[in-house]
Motif scaffolding. Structure first.
Motif, PDB file in Angstrom:
ATOM      1  N   LEU A   1      -7.857   4.082  -1.657  1.00 46.76           N
ATOM      2  CA  LEU A   1      -8.579   3.336  -2.680  1.00 46.76           C
ATOM      3  C   LEU A   1     -10.003   2.999  -2.266  1.00 46.76           C
ATOM      4  N   SER A   2     -10.251   2.841  -0.998  1.00 49.11           N
ATOM      5  CA  SER A   2     -11.565   2.370  -0.585  1.00 49.11           C
ATOM      6  C   SER A   2     -11.875   2.831   0.831  1.00 49.11           C
ATOM      7  N   ASP A   3     -13.170   3.061   1.096  1.00 50.44           N
ATOM      8  CA  ASP A   3     -13.617   3.199   2.478  1.00 50.44           C
ATOM      9  C   ASP A   3     -13.473   1.851   3.174  1.00 50.44           C
ATOM     10  N   VAL A   4     -13.163   1.879   4.470  1.00 45.96           N
ATOM     11  CA  VAL A   4     -12.980   0.631   5.207  1.00 45.96           C
ATOM     12  C   VAL A   4     -13.580   0.758   6.603  1.00 45.96           C
ATOM     13  N   VAL A   5     -13.892  -0.381   7.184  1.00 42.44           N
ATOM     14  CA  VAL A   5     -14.181  -0.501   8.609  1.00 42.44           C
ATOM     15  C   VAL A   5     -13.112  -1.418   9.188  1.00 42.44           C
ATOM     16  N   PHE A   6     -12.435  -0.951  10.233  1.00 37.30           N
ATOM     17  CA  PHE A   6     -11.368  -1.769  10.802  1.00 37.30           C
ATOM     18  C   PHE A   6     -11.424  -1.734  12.323  1.00 37.30           C
ATOM     19  N   GLN A   7     -10.753  -2.712  12.907  1.00 37.52           N
ATOM     20  CA  GLN A   7     -10.565  -2.768  14.353  1.00 37.52           C
ATOM     21  C   GLN A   7      -9.078  -2.839  14.656  1.00 37.52           C
ATOM     22  N   LYS A   8      -8.647  -2.070  15.649  1.00 38.47           N
ATOM     23  CA  LYS A   8      -7.312  -2.216  16.214  1.00 38.47           C
ATOM     24  C   LYS A   8      -7.467  -2.930  17.553  1.00 38.47           C
ATOM     25  N   ARG A   9      -6.791  -4.083  17.667  1.00 43.24           N
ATOM     26  CA  ARG A   9      -7.028  -4.954  18.803  1.00 43.24           C
ATOM     27  C   ARG A   9      -5.745  -5.169  19.600  1.00 43.24           C
ATOM     28  N   MET A  10      -5.928  -5.579  20.841  1.00 45.67           N
ATOM     29  CA  MET A  10      -4.802  -5.926  21.690  1.00 45.67           C
ATOM     30  C   MET A  10      -5.201  -7.059  22.634  1.00 45.67           C
TER      31      MET A  10
ATOM     32  N   ARG B   1     -15.231  -1.059   0.815  1.00 48.33           N
ATOM     33  CA  ARG B   1     -16.281  -0.624  -0.094  1.00 48.33           C
ATOM     34  C   ARG B   1     -16.001  -1.009  -1.550  1.00 48.33           C
ATOM     35  N   ASP B   2     -14.754  -1.032  -1.962  1.00 49.88           N
ATOM     36  CA  ASP B   2     -14.388  -1.234  -3.359  1.00 49.88           C
ATOM     37  C   ASP B   2     -14.597  -2.704  -3.740  1.00 49.88           C
ATOM     38  N   THR B   3     -15.602  -2.967  -4.574  1.00 53.40           N
ATOM     39  CA  THR B   3     -15.923  -4.344  -4.949  1.00 53.40           C
ATOM     40  C   THR B   3     -14.918  -4.937  -5.922  1.00 53.40           C
ATOM     41  N   ALA B   4     -14.016  -4.085  -6.467  1.00 58.45           N
ATOM     42  CA  ALA B   4     -12.995  -4.608  -7.377  1.00 58.45           C
ATOM     43  C   ALA B   4     -11.866  -5.293  -6.610  1.00 58.45           C
ATOM     44  N   MET B   5     -11.774  -5.051  -5.325  1.00 59.68           N
ATOM     45  CA  MET B   5     -10.746  -5.696  -4.513  1.00 59.68           C
ATOM     46  C   MET B   5     -11.228  -7.076  -4.075  1.00 59.68           C
ATOM     47  N   HIS B   6     -10.266  -7.966  -3.842  1.00 53.75           N
ATOM     48  CA  HIS B   6     -10.605  -9.321  -3.436  1.00 53.75           C
ATOM     49  C   HIS B   6      -9.686  -9.747  -2.294  1.00 53.75           C
ATOM     50  N   TYR B   7     -10.114  -9.448  -1.081  1.00 51.69           N
ATOM     51  CA  TYR B   7      -9.377  -9.831   0.113  1.00 51.69           C
ATOM     52  C   TYR B   7     -10.300 -10.632   1.027  1.00 51.69           C
TER      53      TYR B   7
ATOM     54  N   TYR C   1     -14.771   3.624  11.156  1.00 53.44           N
ATOM     55  CA  TYR C   1     -15.030   3.710   9.712  1.00 53.44           C
ATOM     56  C   TYR C   1     -14.146   4.824   9.176  1.00 53.44           C
ATOM     57  N   MET C   2     -13.363   4.532   8.139  1.00 49.50           N
ATOM     58  CA  MET C   2     -12.496   5.535   7.533  1.00 49.50           C
ATOM     59  C   MET C   2     -12.773   5.625   6.039  1.00 49.50           C
ATOM     60  N   THR C   3     -12.855   6.857   5.538  1.00 46.43           N
ATOM     61  CA  THR C   3     -13.076   7.084   4.119  1.00 46.43           C
ATOM     62  C   THR C   3     -11.744   7.123   3.379  1.00 46.43           C
ATOM     63  N   ALA C   4     -11.772   6.806   2.105  1.00 45.38           N
ATOM     64  CA  ALA C   4     -10.585   6.890   1.273  1.00 45.38           C
ATOM     65  C   ALA C   4     -10.050   8.314   1.288  1.00 45.38           C
ATOM     66  N   PHE C   5      -8.756   8.477   1.157  1.00 46.69           N
ATOM     67  CA  PHE C   5      -8.060   9.771   1.146  1.00 46.69           C
ATOM     68  C   PHE C   5      -8.083  10.474   2.503  1.00 46.69           C
ATOM     69  N   SER C   6      -8.518   9.787   3.555  1.00 45.50           N
ATOM     70  CA  SER C   6      -8.514  10.418   4.878  1.00 45.50           C
ATOM     71  C   SER C   6      -7.116  10.484   5.462  1.00 45.50           C
ATOM     72  N   GLY C   7      -6.214   9.665   4.922  1.00 46.39           N
ATOM     73  CA  GLY C   7      -4.865   9.614   5.455  1.00 46.39           C
ATOM     74  C   GLY C   7      -4.696   8.584   6.553  1.00 46.39           C
ATOM     75  N   TYR C   8      -5.777   7.900   6.950  1.00 43.38           N
ATOM     76  CA  TYR C   8      -5.702   6.916   8.020  1.00 43.38           C
ATOM     77  C   TYR C   8      -6.191   5.539   7.588  1.00 43.38           C
ATOM     78  N   VAL C   9      -6.341   5.337   6.284  1.00 43.27           N
ATOM     79  CA  VAL C   9      -6.799   4.044   5.790  1.00 43.27           C
ATOM     80  C   VAL C   9      -5.618   3.085   5.748  1.00 43.27           C
ATOM     81  N   PRO C  10      -5.759   1.885   6.312  1.00 41.98           N
ATOM     82  CA  PRO C  10      -4.623   0.961   6.358  1.00 41.98           C
ATOM     83  C   PRO C  10      -4.262   0.419   4.981  1.00 41.98           C
ATOM     84  N   ALA C  11      -2.974   0.104   4.797  1.00 36.71           N
ATOM     85  CA  ALA C  11      -2.533  -0.569   3.582  1.00 36.71           C
ATOM     86  C   ALA C  11      -3.121  -1.987   3.572  1.00 36.71           C
ATOM     87  N   PRO C  12      -3.464  -2.528   2.401  1.00 34.91           N
ATOM     88  CA  PRO C  12      -3.260  -1.986   1.054  1.00 34.91           C
ATOM     89  C   PRO C  12      -4.448  -1.194   0.510  1.00 34.91           C
TER      90      PRO C  12
END
Length: 459
Positions: free
Chosen positions: A65-74, A115-121, A50-61
Motif C-alpha cells: 500500500l505504501s513506501d515505508v522507512v523502517f528500522q529492525k532493532r534489537m 508515503r501514503d497520506t491517507a493512512m493515519h498511524y 527504505y522499501m517500496t510498495a509491492f516489493s514483498g518486504y513491506v511490513p504489515a499493515p
C-alpha cells in the motif's frame, strides 16, 4: 521515486556491544588450582531501510500500500560465568567445571515514515515485538592419564542443558504469534588414545558423541511454517597417523561421522542466513591428508587433500522439469548439501630473503549441490583457483613491525560460483486451474582476477 531511480541515503547497519569481565584464579597447592570468570555483555542496534510498495518486504499493515522507512532493532543482554577446579599430578591431570550462559534479548521493528497520506498511524509504529531467552549450562569432567612416556589416554564428559523461550510477534520474514518453549538435554562423551611410536611418529584414535541444538533463526522459521526442527546427534570416530622429519612432515586422518537428525542446509536463504532442515539418517566418511616439504631454506611446499562421501539415506524428494504439471516422488541416497567429495589446496612458498615472501596458492573444490536432493539443476560446478601473495616486513625496533601485503586473487580469471541457494515452488496463477512446478536457482557468482593490498602493524 516519482519515476526516478534514487538511493536511500540512510540505509545503515548499526550495532554496538559493551563487555564487563572479571577473572579470578587461585593456586591451592602445587597440584590443585581454582579458576573462575564472569562476563556481562549488553548489546544493541538496528538497521534501517527504505522499501517500496509491492516489493514483498513491506511490513504489515503497509503491505503493498505504501513506501515505508523502517528500522529492525534489537536489545540484548548476555551473562556468562564459569568455574573450574584442576589437578595436575605426575601421571594424571584432571579438571571439573561448569559453564553457564544466559541470553535475554528483545527484537522489534518500527516504521519511521510512510508515503501514503491517507493512512493515519502514530509514528514510530511498532509492527512486531518479541522476546527470546536462552539458558545454556554445561557440567564437565576431563582427565588425561599417562601410562608411560609414549602412551596416554583421555576422557571428556559433558552434560549440557539448553532451555529456549521465544514469545511475541514475528516480523515480515516470520509473521505470526510465537509462543515457543523447549528444553534440550545432551550427554556428550569423548574418549581418545595417543601413542608415540618413536620420536618422529605418532598415532591416535578418538571416539565421541556430540549433539547440538537448532539456532533461534531455524526455530522461528520452522515454527512459522507449522513445523519443528530437531537437535542433531553425531557419533564421531577418527584414526590418525603423523610422521615428522627435519625437512618434511606427513599426516593422515580417517574419519566417520554418523548422524541422527542432522541439521543441514535445505537450499533456501532468508536475510543472508542458510535455512536448515533435519535429515533422519546421514553420514560423512572421509580421509584427510596433509604434508609439507622444505626443499631449501628459501623454498617449501605444503598441501592438503580431503576425499569424502557425504550422504543422506532414504531421503524422499520430488523430481520434475521446470514447467511440468506433475512431479514424481523418489526415495534414495543423495549427497549432503554444500559438501564436495574432493577438496584440496597447495602452497608454494619462496623466501628470497629473511623479510620477503612470495606464495603461490592453489585451491580445488569439487562438485557439490545447493540442497540435499543431488538434482543436477541444483549442482555447483567444481572450480580451481590460483592466488599469488607477496609480502615484506620492516622491523621498527622492539616488537614493532610493519608488514605490507599484495594479493592477486583468481590469477587465471576463472568464472566460478562459490555458493548457491535453490528451491522448488508451484506456479498456480499463470494459468488458472493448472499448476506448473518450477526450479528456482540463485548463484553466488565470484569475481575474476582482483587485487587486494594490506598494511599490518604489530606491536
Amino acid at each position: 521515486m516519482d519515476g526516478n531511480t534514487m538511493y536511500y541515503p540512510n540505509e545503515t547497519d548499526n550495532y554496538w556491544q559493551r563487555h564487563y569481565q572479571l577473572y579470578v584464579s587461585h593456586l591451592l597447592t602445587d597440584k590443585w588450582s581454582l579458576k573462575g570468570a564472569f562476563d556481562f555483555m549488553h548489546g544493541g542496534g538496528y538497521y534501517e531501510q527504505y522499501m517500496t510498495a509491492f516489493s514483498g518486504y513491506v511490513p504489515a499493515p503497509f503491505t503493498d500500500l505504501s513506501d515505508v522507512v523502517f528500522q529492525k532493532r534489537m536489545d540484548n543482554y548476555t551473562y556468562t560465568a564459569n568455574a573450574a577446579a584442576a589437578y595436575n599430578g605426575e601421571r594424571l591431570t584432571f579438571s571439573l567445571g561448569d559453564n553457564f550462559i544466559y541470553y535475554d534479548g528483545q527484537q522489534f521493528g518500527e516504521v519511521l515514515w510512510y508515503r501514503d497520506t491517507a493512512m493515519h498511524y502514530n509514528l514510530p509504529f511498532r509492527w512486531y515485538d518479541n522476546l527470546s531467552a536462552k539458558l545454556d549450562n554445561s557440567v564437565y569432567a576431563k582427565a588425561t592419564y599417562d601410562f608411560n612416556t609414549d602412551l596416554n589416554a583421555y576422557a571428556d564428559l559433558q552434560l549440557r542443558m539448553v532451555d529456549y523461550r521465544i514469545h511475541g510477534d514475528g516480523d515480515d520474514v516470520f509473521p505470526g504469534l510465537f509462543d515457543f518453549t523447549n528444553r534440550y538435554l545432551f550427554f556428550n562423551p569423548k574418549l581418545g588414545v595417543n601413542y608415540r611410536i618413536d620420536g618422529r611418529q605418532r598415532a591416535y584414535f578418538v571416539a565421541g558423541i556430540n549433539s547440538r541444538e537448532p539456532v533461534r533463526f531455524d526455530i522461528m522459521s520452522a515454527y512459522a511454517s507449522g513445523d519443528t526442527i530437531r537437535p542433531e546427534t553425531m557419533l564421531d570416530l577418527e584414526l590418525g597417523y603423523q610422521l615428522a622429519h627435519s625437512r618434511w612432515a606427513f599426516g593422515a586422518n580417517l574419519y566417520a561421522m554418523l548422524y541422527k537428525d542432522q541439521m543441514t542446509p535445505n537450499g533456501d536463504v532468508l536475510t543472508g542466513y542458510a535455512l536448515m532442515e533435519n535429515v533422519e539418517k546421514s553420514y560423512r566418511l572421509g580421509l584427510e591428508l596433509e604434508g609439507g616439504y622444505k626443499a631449501t631454506d628459501w623454498f617449501r611446499m605444503d598441501a592438503n587433500l580431503t576425499l569424502s562421501m557425504n550422504k543422506v539415506l532414504d531421503l524422499t524428494y520430488f523430481v520434475f522439469e521446470t514447467g511440468d504439471t506433475v512431479q514424481r516422488a523418489v526415495t534414495g541416497t543423495t549427497d549432503l548439501a554444500l559438501s564436495p567429495s574432493v577438496v584440496g589446496a597447495a602452497i608454494a612458498t619462496f623466501t628470497p630473503c629473511k623479510d620477503a615472501k612470495l606464495q603461490l596458492i592453489g585451491k580445488y573444490v569439487g562438485k557439490q549441490y545447493a540442497d540435499n536432493t543431488s538434482r543436477e539443476c541444483y549442482a555447483i560446478d567444481p572450480y580451481f583457483l590460483l592466488n599469488v601473495k607477496a609480502s615484506y616486513t620492516w622491523h621498527l625496533g622492539g616488537s614493532n613491525e610493519l608488514e605490507a601485503q599484495l594479493v592477486v586473487n583468481n590469477v587465471l580469471n576463472h568464472n566460478y560460483r562459490l555458493h548457491a541457494w535453490a528451491g522448488d515452488w508451484a506456479d498456480t496463477w499463470s494459468t488458472p486451474g493448472t499448476t506448473y512446478y518450477i526450479h528456482d536457482r540463485t548463484w553466488l557468482q565470484q569475481p575474476g582476477t582482483n587485487l587486494m593490498g594490506r598494511l599490518i602493524y604489530r606491536f
